[in-house]
Design an enzyme around this catalytic site. Structure first.
Site, PDB file in Angstrom:
ATOM      1  N   CYS A  97      30.717 -40.285 -30.920  1.00 22.18           N
ATOM      2  CA  CYS A  97      31.408 -39.242 -30.164  1.00 22.18           C
ATOM      3  C   CYS A  97      31.401 -37.868 -30.857  1.00 22.18           C
ATOM      4  O   CYS A  97      30.352 -37.236 -30.890  1.00 22.18           O
ATOM      5  CB  CYS A  97      32.819 -39.708 -29.810  1.00 22.18           C
ATOM      6  N   HIS A 194      33.314 -45.634 -28.383  1.00 14.27           N
ATOM      7  CA  HIS A 194      34.367 -46.013 -29.327  1.00 14.27           C
ATOM      8  C   HIS A 194      34.741 -47.458 -29.025  1.00 14.27           C
ATOM      9  O   HIS A 194      34.165 -48.096 -28.152  1.00 14.27           O
ATOM     10  CB  HIS A 194      35.632 -45.187 -29.077  1.00 14.27           C
TER      11      HIS A 194
HETATM   12  N1  GLN Z   1      36.036 -33.466 -29.198  1.00 14.36           N
HETATM   13  C1  GLN Z   1      34.924 -34.049 -28.547  1.00 14.36           C
HETATM   14  C2  GLN Z   1      34.946 -34.003 -27.023  1.00 14.36           C
HETATM   15  O1  GLN Z   1      35.998 -34.070 -26.417  1.00 14.36           O
HETATM   16  C3  GLN Z   1      34.752 -35.469 -29.051  1.00 14.36           C
HETATM   17  C4  GLN Z   1      35.910 -36.332 -28.705  1.00 14.36           C
HETATM   18  C5  GLN Z   1      35.806 -37.707 -29.330  1.00 14.36           C
HETATM   19  O2  GLN Z   1      35.331 -37.889 -30.459  1.00 14.36           O
HETATM   20  N2  GLN Z   1      36.332 -38.691 -28.609  1.00 14.36           N
HETATM   21  O3  GLN Z   1      33.900 -33.895 -26.415  1.00 14.36           O
END
Ligand code: GLN
Length: 248
Positions: A97, A194
């Site tokens: 992510c 995740h």
């Molecule tokens: N901040 C990033 C987004 O919202 C990644 C979020 C995350 O790692 N879940 O795209």
């Protein structure tokens, strides 16, 4: 088998990038190596440290909020050249992510385009709504479908030569429109999944371990493990998501 072999895992900034238990991925890597008699040394890199990738076998970076991602990116830009050398040499890099977004040329934070590490030819812009929910992905790196959870505002676009990690069976993936999820480049695996990723997807864990063994020792074979619990967990989630797909 396995005796005398050791792999070194470098875990980048666990205190900042550990969304949805991403650090659990490290535990899975360690256990799956140790169950096969391969020792696993984990080095955690914290803010202020100057990481070295010279002896690394697997580098892992998790996900986080935009704020945390920004802090980590500033640190990693300082060692970008070393990390790029590791990747180009076939080093194994797993990124989830926010960590995945950092691999690219840029990502959009609000209206600001933030420079990324340019390790893989991709970039991330944003869209609304956030892409949130359970996800299932078919991928050549795992015998089972990869299942997990995604939550991102970013939309990631792959350059022409970059292979996606897989095809979205349920959920959104890279941008919610292409049906592609994640990226594969050399021994880099980037993904929005995740969960954490590895406990329910032992095939992905073994892919990372096998690539690292191959690079370090020239042998990629892994002893099979009893994955009954992991595969049952994977199947429950997969069946549930396919059922939701069928019901539309
Ligand atoms: N901040 C990033 C987004 O919202 C990644 C979020 C995350 O790692 N879940 O795209």
């Amino acid at each position: 088998m396995g005796s005398g072999r050791a792999l070194r895992v470098v875990h980048l900034y666990p205190e900042l990038l550990n969304l949805y238990g991403d650090s659990g991925n490290i535990l899975v890597l360690r256990r799956r190596m140790e169950w096969r008699g391969i020792s696993c040394e984990v080095e955690e890199v914290h803010t202020g440290d100057h990481p070295s990738f010279v002896d690394a076998d697997i580098v892992f970076i998790g996900g986080g909020s935009d704020r945390e991602q920004r802090i980590v990116c500033d640190y990693l830009l300082e060692v970008r050249r070393e990390l790029a050398a590791f990747v180009e040499d076939g080093g194994v890099l797993g990124a989830v992510c926010g960590g995945y977004q950092l691999l690219g040329h840029s990502y959009l934070m609000g209206d600001e385009e933030v420079r990324g590490l340019s390790l893989v030819d991709l970039y991330t812009d944003r869209g609304t709504p956030r892409l949130i929910g359970n996800i299932a992905v078919e991928s050549r790196i795992s015998p089972q479908p990869i299942v997990g959870f995604e939550n991102h505002g970013g939309r990631t676009h792959l350059g022409p030569g970059v292979e996606p990690m897989g095809k979205v069976l349920h959920g959104y993936g890279n941008d919610g429109t292409t049906g592609e999820e994640g990226c594969l480049y050399k021994n880099v695996v980037g993904t929005y999944v995740h969960g954490p990723l590895l406990p329910k997807n032992p095939g992905v864990a073994d892919y990372l371990i096998a690539r690292a063994l191959e690079r370090r020792f020239g042998v990629a074979e892994l002893e099979p493990l009893d994955d009954a619990a992991e595969l049952a967990a994977n199947k429950v989630m997969y069946d549930r998501l396919m059922d939701e797909e069928a019901r539309g």
